[in-house]
Design a protein around this motif. Sequence first.
Motif, mmCIF file in Angstrom:
data_model
loop_
_atom_site.group_PDB
_atom_site.id
_atom_site.type_symbol
_atom_site.label_atom_id
_atom_site.label_comp_id
_atom_site.label_asym_id
_atom_site.label_seq_id
_atom_site.Cartn_x
_atom_site.Cartn_y
_atom_site.Cartn_z
ATOM 1 N N MET A 188 0.824 -1.209 0.000
ATOM 2 C CA MET A 188 0.000 0.000 0.000
ATOM 3 C C MET A 188 0.864 1.268 0.000
ATOM 4 N N THR A 189 1.894 1.263 -0.850
ATOM 5 C CA THR A 189 2.751 2.427 -1.006
ATOM 6 C C THR A 189 3.274 2.459 -2.435
ATOM 7 N N SER A 190 4.183 3.390 -2.722
ATOM 8 C CA SER A 190 4.754 3.540 -4.059
ATOM 9 C C SER A 190 6.241 3.844 -3.945
ATOM 10 N N ASP A 191 6.939 3.666 -5.066
ATOM 11 C CA ASP A 191 8.350 4.036 -5.196
ATOM 12 C C ASP A 191 8.450 5.111 -6.272
ATOM 13 N N PRO A 192 8.074 6.348 -5.957
ATOM 14 C CA PRO A 192 7.898 7.355 -7.010
ATOM 15 C C PRO A 192 9.201 7.977 -7.497
ATOM 16 N N TYR A 193 9.155 8.404 -8.749
ATOM 17 C CA TYR A 193 10.169 9.274 -9.334
ATOM 18 C C TYR A 193 9.497 10.072 -10.439
ATOM 19 N N ILE A 194 10.161 11.110 -10.934
ATOM 20 C CA ILE A 194 9.555 12.043 -11.885
ATOM 21 C C ILE A 194 10.451 12.193 -13.099
ATOM 22 N N LYS A 195 9.837 12.119 -14.273
ATOM 23 C CA LYS A 195 10.519 12.429 -15.528
ATOM 24 C C LYS A 195 10.014 13.782 -16.032
ATOM 25 N N MET A 196 10.929 14.613 -16.501
ATOM 26 C CA MET A 196 10.563 15.934 -16.994
ATOM 27 C C MET A 196 11.105 16.131 -18.401
ATOM 28 N N THR A 197 10.282 16.712 -19.267
ATOM 29 C CA THR A 197 10.650 16.973 -20.654
ATOM 30 C C THR A 197 10.300 18.414 -20.989
ATOM 31 N N ILE A 198 11.194 19.096 -21.698
ATOM 32 C CA ILE A 198 10.920 20.443 -22.190
ATOM 33 C C ILE A 198 10.361 20.329 -23.598
ATOM 34 N N LEU A 199 9.140 20.800 -23.773
ATOM 35 C CA LEU A 199 8.455 20.722 -25.063
ATOM 36 C C LEU A 199 8.615 22.055 -25.799
ATOM 37 N N PRO A 200 8.452 22.094 -27.125
ATOM 38 C CA PRO A 200 8.004 20.985 -27.973
ATOM 39 C C PRO A 200 9.132 20.160 -28.592
ATOM 40 N N GLU A 201 10.385 20.554 -28.429
ATOM 41 C CA GLU A 201 11.468 19.878 -29.140
ATOM 42 C C GLU A 201 11.851 18.540 -28.515
ATOM 43 N N LYS A 202 11.553 18.343 -27.220
ATOM 44 C CA LYS A 202 11.848 17.092 -26.517
ATOM 45 C C LYS A 202 13.343 16.773 -26.505
ATOM 46 N N LYS A 203 14.181 17.819 -26.596
ATOM 47 C CA LYS A 203 15.631 17.581 -26.568
ATOM 48 C C LYS A 203 16.127 17.346 -25.143
ATOM 49 N N ARG A 312 0.074 2.537 -39.455
ATOM 50 C CA ARG A 312 -0.715 3.746 -39.706
ATOM 51 C C ARG A 312 -1.631 4.030 -38.512
ATOM 52 N N HIS A 313 -1.985 5.319 -38.394
ATOM 53 C CA HIS A 313 -2.902 5.795 -37.348
ATOM 54 C C HIS A 313 -2.391 5.453 -35.950
ATOM 55 N N LEU A 314 -1.077 5.525 -35.762
ATOM 56 C CA LEU A 314 -0.538 5.295 -34.421
ATOM 57 C C LEU A 314 -0.888 6.480 -33.529
ATOM 58 N N PRO A 315 -1.311 6.229 -32.296
ATOM 59 C CA PRO A 315 -1.695 7.339 -31.408
ATOM 60 C C PRO A 315 -0.471 8.052 -30.858
ATOM 61 N N LYS A 316 -0.729 9.212 -30.275
ATOM 62 C CA LYS A 316 0.347 9.949 -29.616
ATOM 63 C C LYS A 316 0.764 9.201 -28.358
ATOM 64 N N SER A 317 2.055 9.189 -28.108
ATOM 65 C CA SER A 317 2.539 8.526 -26.903
ATOM 66 C C SER A 317 2.134 9.283 -25.654
ATOM 67 N N ASP A 318 2.098 10.617 -25.702
ATOM 68 C CA ASP A 318 1.684 11.448 -24.581
ATOM 69 C C ASP A 318 1.379 12.832 -25.127
ATOM 70 N N VAL A 319 1.208 13.793 -24.226
ATOM 71 C CA VAL A 319 0.873 15.146 -24.668
ATOM 72 C C VAL A 319 2.041 15.836 -25.351
ATOM 73 N N SER A 320 3.210 15.236 -25.312
ATOM 74 C CA SER A 320 4.386 15.893 -25.881
ATOM 75 C C SER A 320 4.405 15.861 -27.398
ATOM 76 N N GLY A 321 3.580 15.054 -28.041
ATOM 77 C CA GLY A 321 3.561 15.045 -29.496
ATOM 78 C C GLY A 321 3.549 13.660 -30.079
ATOM 79 N N LEU A 322 4.081 13.529 -31.293
ATOM 80 C CA LEU A 322 4.030 12.271 -32.024
ATOM 81 C C LEU A 322 5.008 11.254 -31.454
ATOM 82 N N SER A 323 4.757 9.987 -31.808
ATOM 83 C CA SER A 323 5.608 8.902 -31.327
ATOM 84 C C SER A 323 6.824 8.732 -32.232
ATOM 85 N N ASP A 324 7.817 8.026 -31.703
ATOM 86 C CA ASP A 324 8.987 7.597 -32.477
ATOM 87 C C ASP A 324 8.929 6.073 -32.548
ATOM 88 N N PRO A 325 8.111 5.506 -33.445
ATOM 89 C CA PRO A 325 7.805 4.069 -33.369
ATOM 90 C C PRO A 325 8.891 3.182 -33.974
#
Length: 425
Positions: A188-203, A312-325
């Motif tokens: 009943m707990t978690s092991d949290p961590y956070i990933k951060m991305t600067i949009l829109p370039e995702k560099k 074709r018609h692959l969805p976005k991976s997240d709000v950051s934009g298109l996927s790199d499939p």
Amino acid sequence: MAPITTSREEFDEIPTVVGIFSAFGLVFTVSLFAWICCQRKSSKSNKTPPYKFVHVLKGVDIYPENLNSKKKFGADDKNEEKNKPAVPKNSLHLDLEKRDLNGNFPKTNLKAGSPSDPENATPKPNLEGEKEAVSPDSLKSSTSLSSEEKQEKLGTLFFSLEYNFERKAFVVNIKEARGLPAMDEQSMTSDPYIKMTILPEKKHKVKTRVLRKTLDPAFDETFTFYGIPYTQIQELALHFTILSFDRFSRDDIIGEVLIPLSGIELCEGKMLMNREIIKRNVRKSSGRGELLISLCYQSTTNTLTVVVLKARHLPKSDVSGLSDPYVKVNLYHAKKRISKKKTHVKKCTPNAVFNELFVFDIPCEGLEDISVEFLVLDSERGSRNEVIGQLVLGAAAEGTGGEHWKEICDYPRRQIAKWHVLCDG
């Protein structure tokens, strides 16, 4: 002329004098060499390294110019609070000095309805004035809505933003998260961590360390990004993904926070901010996209040729934009993987063209115990790749997967291509 005479004592004194001078010269040479070495070391340490990115952990800056003044982030906040106007009572104050060794805040038992609880604190005059206008039905609906909202609450993320004009650096400090849901049902707990991305370039993609067994993690990690001009800050956005580490499978996604920087002015100094964590942007039920696969079974050589043609018609991976499939192809014999292949990554496209061929040797006669699994993944640099969709072809597969498999068994040495709808991975 009287003859010049020298005694034996004068000849004996000459080596003694030479020895004394040589000893003094040796001591002077050694001391000079040691002084030169110390000067070189000090000159090297004073040089500023050409950092493009600096990660500060637990509030200690690793930049050389600030090593002499090692101050915790909380101390800076206290100095800033003296110059700021009074904070309202219902606002949340972060006291970073009261954390334990794991970086967590001590839990305090707050009574329900106490003014120190920001969620339960409500102004009394408004409630007294609204009692006459509220009906019993509306009370029921409000209580049901509040219970639903409590169930959907995923916690709050606290962070600060700053821009250093002298170094032309954008500074993000991830302070803490509070009220995270428990992703591990046993503990009943978690092991949290956070990933951060600067949009829109995702560099720029960074992540914090994992804090074990806590629902109120205090990270206090600072990320400094150099080379970002202040005029470009307004065009950027920050995307935070809050995850829970899982040692045996893919990490659980708790939620996300998206912060557009268009209306945020950082010229006045550091800004403390907090945002509610929302559920991740789930893909629509219309599907995960489609995959065009071509198969050919050679009964004479007992090989299976698999061609990954298109997606074709692959969805976005997240709000950051298109996927790199890209596609991983796994060959199974009696539910045991015996071979694996993968295609190249196609950048930022929902309609990828692969045209890559793979030949698998079949260890048995016939294809009754053989199946092929296709995993379409989104390539994420520096983290685990997310599965966009899955497809299984085999004798036991349902739908188009089973039909396609039956056709290549009935018509060997014939290349047969079909579109298949991807399902959840």
